[in-house]
Design an enzyme around this catalytic site. Sequence first.
Site, PDB file in Angstrom:
ATOM      1  N   CYS A  13     -16.744  -8.924   5.264  1.00  0.00           N
ATOM      2  CA  CYS A  13     -16.080  -7.638   5.037  1.00  0.00           C
ATOM      3  C   CYS A  13     -14.783  -7.829   4.247  1.00  0.00           C
ATOM      4  O   CYS A  13     -13.910  -8.600   4.653  1.00  0.00           O
ATOM      5  CB  CYS A  13     -15.780  -6.988   6.389  1.00  0.00           C
ATOM      6  N   CYS A  37       0.833  -1.211   0.000  1.00  0.00           N
ATOM      7  CA  CYS A  37       0.000   0.000   0.000  1.00  0.00           C
ATOM      8  C   CYS A  37       0.867   1.260   0.000  1.00  0.00           C
ATOM      9  O   CYS A  37       1.829   1.358   0.758  1.00  0.00           O
ATOM     10  CB  CYS A  37      -0.908  -0.010   1.225  1.00  0.00           C
ATOM     11  N   CYS A  73       0.422   0.078  10.280  1.00  0.00           N
ATOM     12  CA  CYS A  73      -0.056  -0.933   9.334  1.00  0.00           C
ATOM     13  C   CYS A  73       1.046  -1.778   8.689  1.00  0.00           C
ATOM     14  O   CYS A  73       1.940  -1.253   8.015  1.00  0.00           O
ATOM     15  CB  CYS A  73      -0.886  -0.272   8.247  1.00  0.00           C
ATOM     16  N   ARG A  86     -17.882  -2.568  17.875  1.00  0.00           N
ATOM     17  CA  ARG A  86     -17.188  -3.840  17.625  1.00  0.00           C
ATOM     18  C   ARG A  86     -15.850  -3.905  18.356  1.00  0.00           C
ATOM     19  O   ARG A  86     -14.979  -3.039  18.173  1.00  0.00           O
ATOM     20  CB  ARG A  86     -16.967  -4.034  16.120  1.00  0.00           C
ATOM     21  N   CYS A 119     -19.424   2.154   8.623  1.00  0.00           N
ATOM     22  CA  CYS A 119     -18.669   1.479   9.673  1.00  0.00           C
ATOM     23  C   CYS A 119     -17.416   2.319   9.878  1.00  0.00           C
ATOM     24  O   CYS A 119     -16.574   2.415   8.971  1.00  0.00           O
ATOM     25  CB  CYS A 119     -18.314   0.064   9.213  1.00  0.00           C
ATOM     26  N   CYS A 163     -19.705  -5.859   3.360  1.00  0.00           N
ATOM     27  CA  CYS A 163     -18.978  -4.667   3.806  1.00  0.00           C
ATOM     28  C   CYS A 163     -17.672  -4.629   3.022  1.00  0.00           C
ATOM     29  O   CYS A 163     -17.123  -5.679   2.669  1.00  0.00           O
ATOM     30  CB  CYS A 163     -18.689  -4.753   5.306  1.00  0.00           C
ATOM     31  N   CYS A 179       0.521   4.715   6.952  1.00  0.00           N
ATOM     32  CA  CYS A 179      -0.101   4.529   8.278  1.00  0.00           C
ATOM     33  C   CYS A 179       0.880   3.782   9.193  1.00  0.00           C
ATOM     34  O   CYS A 179       1.250   2.633   8.910  1.00  0.00           O
ATOM     35  CB  CYS A 179      -1.409   3.752   8.132  1.00  0.00           C
TER      36      CYS A 179
HETATM   37  N1  SAM Z   1      -6.657   0.595   3.090  1.00  0.00           N
HETATM   38  C1  SAM Z   1      -7.950   0.855   3.590  1.00  0.00           C
HETATM   39  C2  SAM Z   1      -7.971   1.944   4.623  1.00  0.00           C
HETATM   40  O1  SAM Z   1      -6.980   2.202   5.267  1.00  0.00           O
HETATM   41  O2  SAM Z   1      -9.041   2.536   4.779  1.00  0.00           O
HETATM   42  C3  SAM Z   1      -8.627  -0.372   4.167  1.00  0.00           C
HETATM   43  C4  SAM Z   1      -7.830  -1.388   4.955  1.00  0.00           C
HETATM   44  S1  SAM Z   1      -7.098  -0.813   6.483  1.00  0.00           S
HETATM   45  C5  SAM Z   1      -6.040  -2.127   6.900  1.00  0.00           C
HETATM   46  C6  SAM Z   1      -8.450  -0.881   7.640  1.00  0.00           C
HETATM   47  C7  SAM Z   1      -8.217  -0.481   9.060  1.00  0.00           C
HETATM   48  O3  SAM Z   1      -7.507  -1.505   9.741  1.00  0.00           O
HETATM   49  C8  SAM Z   1      -7.396   0.754   9.346  1.00  0.00           C
HETATM   50  O4  SAM Z   1      -8.119   1.927   9.177  1.00  0.00           O
HETATM   51  C9  SAM Z   1      -7.017   0.554  10.803  1.00  0.00           C
HETATM   52  O5  SAM Z   1      -7.985   1.140  11.642  1.00  0.00           O
HETATM   53  C10 SAM Z   1      -7.033  -0.966  10.958  1.00  0.00           C
HETATM   54  N2  SAM Z   1      -5.677  -1.494  11.218  1.00  0.00           N
HETATM   55  C11 SAM Z   1      -4.677  -1.644  10.320  1.00  0.00           C
HETATM   56  N3  SAM Z   1      -3.568  -2.135  10.909  1.00  0.00           N
HETATM   57  C12 SAM Z   1      -3.866  -2.297  12.221  1.00  0.00           C
HETATM   58  C13 SAM Z   1      -3.128  -2.758  13.355  1.00  0.00           C
HETATM   59  N4  SAM Z   1      -1.848  -3.128  13.251  1.00  0.00           N
HETATM   60  N5  SAM Z   1      -3.740  -2.817  14.550  1.00  0.00           N
HETATM   61  C14 SAM Z   1      -5.036  -2.417  14.663  1.00  0.00           C
HETATM   62  N6  SAM Z   1      -5.774  -1.983  13.632  1.00  0.00           N
HETATM   63  C15 SAM Z   1      -5.213  -1.903  12.424  1.00  0.00           C
HETATM   64  C1  DTB Z   2     -11.274  -2.462  11.276  1.00  0.00           C
HETATM   65  O1  DTB Z   2     -11.607  -1.473  11.963  1.00  0.00           O
HETATM   66  N1  DTB Z   2     -10.436  -3.408  11.686  1.00  0.00           N
HETATM   67  C2  DTB Z   2     -10.225  -4.400  10.646  1.00  0.00           C
HETATM   68  C3  DTB Z   2     -11.211  -3.941   9.546  1.00  0.00           C
HETATM   69  N2  DTB Z   2     -11.722  -2.712  10.059  1.00  0.00           N
HETATM   70  C4  DTB Z   2     -10.796  -3.867   8.164  1.00  0.00           C
HETATM   71  C5  DTB Z   2      -8.822  -4.562  10.269  1.00  0.00           C
HETATM   72  C6  DTB Z   2      -7.891  -4.893  11.429  1.00  0.00           C
HETATM   73  C7  DTB Z   2      -6.521  -5.124  10.898  1.00  0.00           C
HETATM   74  C8  DTB Z   2      -5.558  -5.585  11.935  1.00  0.00           C
HETATM   75  C9  DTB Z   2      -4.192  -5.787  11.397  1.00  0.00           C
HETATM   76  C10 DTB Z   2      -4.073  -6.789  10.306  1.00  0.00           C
HETATM   77  O2  DTB Z   2      -4.574  -7.930  10.428  1.00  0.00           O
HETATM   78  O3  DTB Z   2      -3.414  -6.482   9.292  1.00  0.00           O
HETATM   79 FE1  SF4 Z   3      -2.836   1.168   3.375  1.00  0.00          FE
HETATM   80 FE2  SF4 Z   3      -2.745  -0.039   5.722  1.00  0.00          FE
HETATM   81 FE3  SF4 Z   3      -3.064   2.587   5.624  1.00  0.00          FE
HETATM   82 FE4  SF4 Z   3      -5.093   0.963   4.795  1.00  0.00          FE
HETATM   83  S1  SF4 Z   3      -4.275   1.157   6.860  1.00  0.00           S
HETATM   84  S2  SF4 Z   3      -4.313   2.813   3.768  1.00  0.00           S
HETATM   85  S3  SF4 Z   3      -3.866  -0.725   3.950  1.00  0.00           S
HETATM   86  S4  SF4 Z   3      -1.246   1.460   4.927  1.00  0.00           S
END
Ligand code: SAM
Ligand code: DTB
Ligand code: SF4
Length: 329
Positions: A112, A68, A75, A275, A203, A143, A72
Amino acid sequence: MGIEATGTGEAAASIDAGSGQWDIARVESIYRQPFHDLLHRAQCVHRQHFDPSAVQLSTLMNIKSGGCPEDCAYCPQSAHYTTPVAPEKMVSVAEVHAAAHAARAAGATRFCMGAAWRAPRGRDFARALEMVRAVRDVGMESCATLGMLTEEQAQQLAAAGLDYYNHNIDTSAEFYERIITTRSYADRLRTLEHVRSAGIRVCCGGIVGMGESMRDRCAMLVTLANLPRQPESVPINMLVRVAGTPLSDSPKLDPVDLVRTIAVARILMPASRVRLSAGRSEMDDALQALCFHAGANSIFYGERLLTTENPEVKRDQDLLDRLDMAASR
Ligand code: SAM
Ligand code: DTB
Ligand code: SF4
């Protein structure tokens, strides 16, 4: 063995218009009140809107993993960091169809789909639309979380039958700038507006345990609660600390703060599904039970989140059984 949906668990929950009534100072005083007073109040609010034994189960599938362009800091899918997650191609519609079937058979009611995109584009977006139709065919709520959307993309998703769009604000506007630099808080809110005006349910939630202050947590909840219409689902994620991300060494969050955050979310957004999201693999049964008591009434259900672990289905079924909780939409 699957969990059977009761379908009758909820009182008629109508989502409050975010009346703009909440301000940070007032919410901080709710957050800080004596723990048992806070939990009592949250449980009373919960019972006015929901059956306290009903829980909604969502299963996640990562339809496009890694690589990506966003930065973030939490992430593992960001291309800015070296993590255990390798970039992969987008999965096929047939794989989504099969995974949705399996999720429904295990007792989930919502499916989702998450993609590691800044925003969906071209043929990939066309395939995501097909995936939405495939999930609908299986008879589950759908979702998706695909990054930023234009107004037109939101309308196309609505036309494909998408029920919910997940797009988190993650934290307070102030703290956000320390976590993500490649997009703004305003970008996030704009996508939420597009989703709403297309008639898709929202959501939207965030992450705790990133080193934010209590004030940041309260400010995030105020932003959510004061939206023109409150989100139907509010995921509260506890940071999963993944090696290679800038937040990998964040100090562990005090679990009492997780419970307080959930209780405040319940009080501010009484008719929303709150959630208990990422991080459950690191929580023991007693902490999860306390989170349900504080007003959480939804979980991610299935062995994986997007790239990290979630409790096994059997363990969740066992926990929900022992807490006399049953699945409902
Ligand atoms: N890329 C899209 C976005 O950021 O909107 C969708 C996927 S992103 C992985 C969805 C959500 O996962 C993020 O907004 C964040 O709140 C959550 N998330 C990602 N990595 C995480 C982590 N290591 N621990 C907890 N939540 C996480
Ligand atoms: C949300 O709030 N939590 C989910 C879903 N929406 C997409 C994602 C959690 C991701 C946790 C880290 C991972 O598994 O990469
Ligand atoms: Fe990309 Fe992860 Fe950020 Fe979603 S949360 S925009 S997958 S870097």
